[in-house]
Scaffold this motif. Structure first.
Motif, PDB file in Angstrom:
ATOM      1  N   LYS A   2     -19.477  11.574 -42.210  1.00 14.60           N
ATOM      2  CA  LYS A   2     -18.200  11.680 -43.066  1.00 14.60           C
ATOM      3  C   LYS A   2     -17.427  10.178 -43.163  1.00 14.60           C
ATOM      4  N   ILE A   3     -17.038   9.880 -44.632  1.00 16.97           N
ATOM      5  CA  ILE A   3     -16.197   8.698 -44.556  1.00 16.97           C
ATOM      6  C   ILE A   3     -14.835   9.028 -44.773  1.00 16.97           C
ATOM      7  N   LEU A   4     -14.384   9.659 -45.629  1.00 17.14           N
ATOM      8  CA  LEU A   4     -13.300  10.278 -45.924  1.00 17.14           C
ATOM      9  C   LEU A   4     -12.808  11.266 -44.958  1.00 17.14           C
ATOM     10  N   THR A   5     -12.366  10.911 -43.872  1.00 19.94           N
ATOM     11  CA  THR A   5     -11.951  11.913 -42.656  1.00 19.94           C
ATOM     12  C   THR A   5     -10.638  12.417 -42.679  1.00 19.94           C
ATOM     13  N   LYS A   6     -10.384  13.456 -41.724  1.00 23.40           N
ATOM     14  CA  LYS A   6      -8.909  13.735 -41.759  1.00 23.40           C
ATOM     15  C   LYS A   6      -8.107  12.565 -41.430  1.00 23.40           C
ATOM     16  N   TYR A  12      -3.628   7.813 -45.292  1.00 18.37           N
ATOM     17  CA  TYR A  12      -3.307   7.690 -46.677  1.00 18.37           C
ATOM     18  C   TYR A  12      -1.894   8.152 -46.880  1.00 18.37           C
ATOM     19  N   GLU A  13      -1.616   9.493 -46.245  1.00 17.28           N
ATOM     20  CA  GLU A  13      -0.175  10.009 -46.483  1.00 17.28           C
ATOM     21  C   GLU A  13       0.695   9.301 -45.744  1.00 17.28           C
ATOM     22  N   GLN A  14       0.451   8.460 -44.699  1.00 22.16           N
ATOM     23  CA  GLN A  14       1.544   7.626 -44.165  1.00 22.16           C
ATOM     24  C   GLN A  14       1.775   6.496 -44.866  1.00 22.16           C
ATOM     25  N   VAL A  15       0.917   5.921 -45.618  1.00 23.65           N
ATOM     26  CA  VAL A  15       1.139   4.843 -46.643  1.00 23.65           C
ATOM     27  C   VAL A  15       2.012   5.309 -47.921  1.00 23.65           C
ATOM     28  N   ARG A  16       1.837   6.707 -48.292  1.00 26.71           N
ATOM     29  CA  ARG A  16       2.313   7.228 -49.324  1.00 26.71           C
ATOM     30  C   ARG A  16       3.801   7.301 -48.838  1.00 26.71           C
ATOM     31  N   LEU A  17       4.205   7.692 -47.596  1.00 28.41           N
ATOM     32  CA  LEU A  17       5.495   7.676 -47.128  1.00 28.41           C
ATOM     33  C   LEU A  17       6.164   6.494 -46.904  1.00 28.41           C
ATOM     34  N   PHE A 106       8.625  -4.928 -42.523  1.00 25.88           N
ATOM     35  CA  PHE A 106       7.532  -4.714 -41.616  1.00 25.88           C
ATOM     36  C   PHE A 106       6.524  -3.565 -41.663  1.00 25.88           C
ATOM     37  N   LEU A 107       7.101  -2.424 -42.102  1.00 22.98           N
ATOM     38  CA  LEU A 107       6.194  -1.331 -42.517  1.00 22.98           C
ATOM     39  C   LEU A 107       5.480  -1.551 -43.834  1.00 22.98           C
ATOM     40  N   THR A 108       5.940  -1.965 -44.871  1.00 26.52           N
ATOM     41  CA  THR A 108       5.378  -2.342 -46.266  1.00 26.52           C
ATOM     42  C   THR A 108       4.076  -3.134 -46.014  1.00 26.52           C
ATOM     43  N   PHE A 109       4.286  -4.125 -44.926  1.00 24.75           N
ATOM     44  CA  PHE A 109       3.176  -5.297 -44.612  1.00 24.75           C
ATOM     45  C   PHE A 109       2.016  -4.156 -43.997  1.00 24.75           C
ATOM     46  N   TYR A 110       2.544  -3.636 -42.862  1.00 23.47           N
ATOM     47  CA  TYR A 110       1.380  -2.667 -42.358  1.00 23.47           C
ATOM     48  C   TYR A 110       0.635  -1.819 -43.432  1.00 23.47           C
ATOM     49  N   ALA A 111       1.441  -1.082 -44.202  1.00 30.68           N
ATOM     50  CA  ALA A 111       1.066  -0.255 -45.304  1.00 30.68           C
ATOM     51  C   ALA A 111      -0.178  -0.621 -45.958  1.00 30.68           C
ATOM     52  N   GLU A 112       0.220  -2.145 -46.793  1.00 33.37           N
ATOM     53  CA  GLU A 112      -0.735  -2.723 -47.720  1.00 33.37           C
ATOM     54  C   GLU A 112      -1.845  -3.038 -47.039  1.00 33.37           C
ATOM     55  N   LYS A 113      -1.656  -3.361 -45.831  1.00 33.79           N
ATOM     56  CA  LYS A 113      -3.124  -4.029 -44.868  1.00 33.79           C
ATOM     57  C   LYS A 113      -3.765  -2.788 -44.726  1.00 33.79           C
ATOM     58  N   ILE A 114      -3.224  -1.533 -44.348  1.00 38.35           N
ATOM     59  CA  ILE A 114      -3.895  -0.313 -44.213  1.00 38.35           C
ATOM     60  C   ILE A 114      -4.620   0.031 -45.374  1.00 38.35           C
ATOM     61  N   LEU A 115      -3.877  -0.008 -46.582  1.00 37.36           N
ATOM     62  CA  LEU A 115      -4.195   0.477 -47.822  1.00 37.36           C
ATOM     63  C   LEU A 115      -5.417  -0.099 -48.281  1.00 37.36           C
ATOM     64  N   THR A 116      -5.626  -1.345 -48.075  1.00 36.50           N
ATOM     65  CA  THR A 116      -6.959  -2.092 -48.484  1.00 36.50           C
ATOM     66  C   THR A 116      -8.070  -1.456 -47.760  1.00 36.50           C
ATOM     67  N   GLY A 117      -8.126  -1.263 -46.452  1.00 33.11           N
ATOM     68  CA  GLY A 117      -9.371  -0.436 -46.038  1.00 33.11           C
ATOM     69  C   GLY A 117      -9.352   1.115 -46.395  1.00 33.11           C
ATOM     70  N   ALA A 122     -12.651   4.586 -50.073  1.00 42.72           N
ATOM     71  CA  ALA A 122     -12.597   5.523 -51.180  1.00 42.72           C
ATOM     72  C   ALA A 122     -13.717   4.886 -52.327  1.00 42.72           C
ATOM     73  N   GLU A 123     -13.651   3.723 -52.522  1.00 40.51           N
ATOM     74  CA  GLU A 123     -14.596   2.969 -53.278  1.00 40.51           C
ATOM     75  C   GLU A 123     -15.990   3.310 -52.790  1.00 40.51           C
ATOM     76  N   GLN A 124     -16.249   3.113 -51.555  1.00 38.95           N
ATOM     77  CA  GLN A 124     -17.731   3.238 -50.945  1.00 38.95           C
ATOM     78  C   GLN A 124     -17.949   4.739 -51.242  1.00 38.95           C
ATOM     79  N   VAL A 125     -17.113   5.900 -51.147  1.00 41.41           N
ATOM     80  CA  VAL A 125     -17.280   6.994 -51.401  1.00 41.41           C
ATOM     81  C   VAL A 125     -17.681   7.204 -52.985  1.00 41.41           C
TER      82      VAL A 125
END
Length: 244
Positions: A2-6, A12-17, A106-117, A122-125
């Motif tokens: 699996k690529i898109l795991t739990k 992804y939900e953390q980033v949305r929040l 601080f959190l926005t910087f973290y979220a944008e970094k994580i979102l890239t991955g 998602a693009e790989q899938v």
């Protein structure tokens, strides 16, 4: 594999929040005022849905939904990496959907970094699915049912069927490789607070002996309650849409 795991879904939900956090001036607003603003925000959100608004005329229902949303925020934040969580200056306000300037930055910087991955995976899938879809016997686009409600499942002889968003997916000569302990919650159109099951993400893989594997990540929840994710993986000689 699996690529898109739990774990992917949780991040992804953390980033949305984090991206929805409203910035506030810590010198001008007290925690009590932020709490009141958070409740007002939730009320305005509820009010945008007339059916849900009517269902929440009972204050106990409104309070229950609001507390469920706060608890969902709490769980998402507490599941952040320890170094990120411990760096949050005002966690109580963030749980309510508000962040001071320092935490927001601080959190926005973290979220944008994580979102890239997350987007890279998602693009790989997407590319994987498209390559496997080209090898199927009939036209099938998995992306058409991702994000849709799941209505029912059944099997007939050697084939398995699952109705997602009104489209019935058929796995021919099926074998269940993995099924976590879940059941499909059918959406009740007359009850906006009813439980539902939806397809959060899906992957198509080549399996053994020229078979195909369909990896489904299902999610259970209601309008605002905590979400729970389930794995469901099948193998078959073909994957296709059939008439309902």
């Amino acid at each position: 594999m699996k690529i898109l795991t739990k774990n992917w879904a949780e991040k992804y939900e953390q980033v949305r929040l984090i991206r929805r956090l409203k910035q506030f001036d810590a010198n001008k607003l007290s925690y009590e005022e932020i709490n009141n603003k958070s409740i007002d925000d939730f009320y305005n959100e509820i009010s945008s849905d007339e059916e849900l608004k009517r269902a929440c005329l009972d204050k106990n229902v409104f309070d229950k939904l609001y507390q469920a949303k706060v608890e969902q925020n709490r769980k998402l934040l507490f599941s952040l990496p320890n170094d990120i969580f411990n760096a949050i200056n005002d966690i109580k306000s963030v749980i309510l959907g508000y962040a001071n300037k320092q935490d927001k930055k601080f959190l926005t910087f973290y979220a944008e970094k994580i979102l890239t991955g997350l987007e890279k995976e998602a693009e790989q899938v997407k590319q994987l699915n498209e390559s496997v879809e080209d090898c199927l016997h009939e036209e099938f686009i998995l992306d058409e049912v991702v994000g849709e409600l799941v209505y029912e499942e059944y099997s007939s002889e050697k084939n398995y069927y699952i109705n997602i968003g009104g489209l019935v997916v058929c796995i021919e000569n099926y074998q269940i490789l993995e099924r976590e302990d879940f059941k499909i919650n059918k959406w009740d159109t007359d009850n906006p607070l009813s439980l539902w099951t939806a397809l959060y993400a899906g992957e198509l893989h080549y399996g053994k002996d020229d078979n195909f594997e369909l990896h489904l990540l299902l999610v259970d929840g209601d309008k605002y309650a905590n979400k729970k994710y389930w794995y469901f993986t099948l193998r078959g000689s073909n994957v296709k849409f059939v008439n309902n």
